[in-house]
Design a protein around this motif. Structure first.
Motif, PDB file in Angstrom:
ATOM      1  N   ASN A   1       0.814  -1.216   0.000  1.00  0.00           N
ATOM      2  CA  ASN A   1       0.000   0.000   0.000  1.00  0.00           C
ATOM      3  C   ASN A   1       0.850   1.270   0.000  1.00  0.00           C
ATOM      4  O   ASN A   1       0.362   2.336   0.347  1.00  0.00           O
ATOM      5  CB  ASN A   1      -0.975   0.008   1.185  1.00  0.00           C
ATOM      6  CG  ASN A   1      -0.259   0.098   2.517  1.00  0.00           C
ATOM      7  OD1 ASN A   1       0.913  -0.238   2.627  1.00  0.00           O
ATOM      8  ND2 ASN A   1      -0.974   0.539   3.529  1.00  0.00           N
ATOM      9  N   CYS A   2       2.120   1.117  -0.387  1.00  0.00           N
ATOM     10  CA  CYS A   2       3.043   2.253  -0.520  1.00  0.00           C
ATOM     11  C   CYS A   2       3.163   3.035   0.795  1.00  0.00           C
ATOM     12  O   CYS A   2       3.126   4.250   0.836  1.00  0.00           O
ATOM     13  CB  CYS A   2       2.599   3.160  -1.654  1.00  0.00           C
ATOM     14  SG  CYS A   2       3.880   4.311  -2.186  1.00  0.00           S
ATOM     15  N   GLU A   3       3.295   2.304   1.884  1.00  0.00           N
ATOM     16  CA  GLU A   3       3.362   2.899   3.216  1.00  0.00           C
ATOM     17  C   GLU A   3       4.774   2.745   3.777  1.00  0.00           C
ATOM     18  O   GLU A   3       5.456   1.757   3.523  1.00  0.00           O
ATOM     19  CB  GLU A   3       2.358   2.182   4.123  1.00  0.00           C
ATOM     20  CG  GLU A   3       2.234   2.751   5.507  1.00  0.00           C
ATOM     21  CD  GLU A   3       1.207   1.995   6.344  1.00  0.00           C
ATOM     22  OE1 GLU A   3       0.875   2.497   7.417  1.00  0.00           O
ATOM     23  OE2 GLU A   3       0.756   0.910   5.930  1.00  0.00           O
ATOM     24  N   SER A   4       5.218   3.732   4.546  1.00  0.00           N
ATOM     25  CA  SER A   4       6.520   3.645   5.212  1.00  0.00           C
ATOM     26  C   SER A   4       6.461   4.453   6.498  1.00  0.00           C
ATOM     27  O   SER A   4       5.542   5.249   6.711  1.00  0.00           O
ATOM     28  CB  SER A   4       7.637   4.172   4.308  1.00  0.00           C
ATOM     29  OG  SER A   4       7.438   5.540   4.024  1.00  0.00           O
TER      30      SER A   4
ATOM     31  N   GLY B   1       5.971   7.769  16.664  1.00  0.00           N
ATOM     32  CA  GLY B   1       6.313   7.323  15.327  1.00  0.00           C
ATOM     33  C   GLY B   1       5.756   8.237  14.261  1.00  0.00           C
ATOM     34  O   GLY B   1       4.912   9.093  14.536  1.00  0.00           O
ATOM     35  N   VAL B   2       6.270   8.046  13.056  1.00  0.00           N
ATOM     36  CA  VAL B   2       5.829   8.805  11.899  1.00  0.00           C
ATOM     37  C   VAL B   2       5.580   7.825  10.779  1.00  0.00           C
ATOM     38  O   VAL B   2       6.378   6.918  10.561  1.00  0.00           O
ATOM     39  CB  VAL B   2       6.918   9.820  11.475  1.00  0.00           C
ATOM     40  CG1 VAL B   2       6.496  10.576  10.230  1.00  0.00           C
ATOM     41  CG2 VAL B   2       7.262  10.762  12.589  1.00  0.00           C
ATOM     42  N   GLN B   3       4.473   7.974  10.081  1.00  0.00           N
ATOM     43  CA  GLN B   3       4.236   7.106   8.934  1.00  0.00           C
ATOM     44  C   GLN B   3       3.597   7.900   7.821  1.00  0.00           C
ATOM     45  O   GLN B   3       2.962   8.928   8.054  1.00  0.00           O
ATOM     46  CB  GLN B   3       3.404   5.879   9.312  1.00  0.00           C
ATOM     47  CG  GLN B   3       2.004   6.146   9.749  1.00  0.00           C
ATOM     48  CD  GLN B   3       1.362   4.867  10.239  1.00  0.00           C
ATOM     49  OE1 GLN B   3       1.369   4.597  11.421  1.00  0.00           O
ATOM     50  NE2 GLN B   3       0.777   4.109   9.331  1.00  0.00           N
ATOM     51  N   GLN B   4       3.807   7.425   6.584  1.00  0.00           N
ATOM     52  CA  GLN B   4       3.265   8.104   5.424  1.00  0.00           C
ATOM     53  C   GLN B   4       2.844   7.095   4.375  1.00  0.00           C
ATOM     54  O   GLN B   4       3.360   5.994   4.327  1.00  0.00           O
ATOM     55  CB  GLN B   4       4.296   9.070   4.846  1.00  0.00           C
ATOM     56  CG  GLN B   4       5.560   8.411   4.394  1.00  0.00           C
ATOM     57  CD  GLN B   4       6.805   9.114   4.904  1.00  0.00           C
ATOM     58  OE1 GLN B   4       6.725   9.963   5.772  1.00  0.00           O
ATOM     59  NE2 GLN B   4       7.937   8.768   4.372  1.00  0.00           N
ATOM     60  N   ILE B   5       1.911   7.509   3.570  1.00  0.00           N
ATOM     61  CA  ILE B   5       1.456   6.711   2.440  1.00  0.00           C
ATOM     62  C   ILE B   5       1.649   7.555   1.194  1.00  0.00           C
ATOM     63  O   ILE B   5       1.276   8.720   1.176  1.00  0.00           O
ATOM     64  CB  ILE B   5      -0.027   6.289   2.606  1.00  0.00           C
ATOM     65  CG1 ILE B   5      -0.179   5.416   3.849  1.00  0.00           C
ATOM     66  CG2 ILE B   5      -0.514   5.563   1.369  1.00  0.00           C
ATOM     67  CD1 ILE B   5      -1.593   4.994   4.142  1.00  0.00           C
ATOM     68  N   CYS B   6       2.266   6.946   0.176  1.00  0.00           N
ATOM     69  CA  CYS B   6       2.599   7.684  -1.067  1.00  0.00           C
ATOM     70  C   CYS B   6       1.438   8.457  -1.623  1.00  0.00           C
ATOM     71  O   CYS B   6       0.368   8.091  -1.732  1.00  0.00           O
ATOM     72  CB  CYS B   6       3.108   6.736  -2.128  1.00  0.00           C
ATOM     73  SG  CYS B   6       4.559   5.798  -1.638  1.00  0.00           S
TER      74      CYS B   6
END
Length: 94
Positions: free
Chosen positions: A71-74, A89-94
């Motif tokens: 799902n293009c997540e990091s 924490g930090v997370q993002q989705i493209c």
């Protein structure tokens, strides 16, 4: 006088020894930090498992960088070395 000197030396030695302990010794291992992060992001998730990219210890935390291609997540999570809990924490989705 000798007893007072001996007690003073003993107290100074104890203070030096207790103040010079290695604070970089962690209670949990890197593997346990990874397990905490996996549990956080993989439970009840239909997108699959995360891929751990790196784990580094910074002060009293492990910095765990990860991604999930499905799902293009990091993201990056910070795990406390003493109790294994994710502090932030930090997370993002493209």
């Amino acid at each position: 006088m000798n007893l007072r000197f001996l007690v003073t030396c003993l107290l100074i030695t104890i203070a030096l020894i207790s103040g010079c302990q290695d604070s970089s010794i962690s209670i949990i291992s890197k593997e346990q930090a990874i397990t905490s992060v996996r549990a956080q992001h993989e439970q009840n998730n239909t997108f699959g498992k995360i891929n751990v990219l790196s784990v580094t210890q910074k002060h009293d935390e492990y910095e765990v960088k990860w991604d999930r291609k499905s799902n293009c997540e990091s993201g990056t999570d910070y795990v406390n070395v003493n109790d294994g809990k994710i502090t932030h924490g930090v997370q993002q989705i493209c």
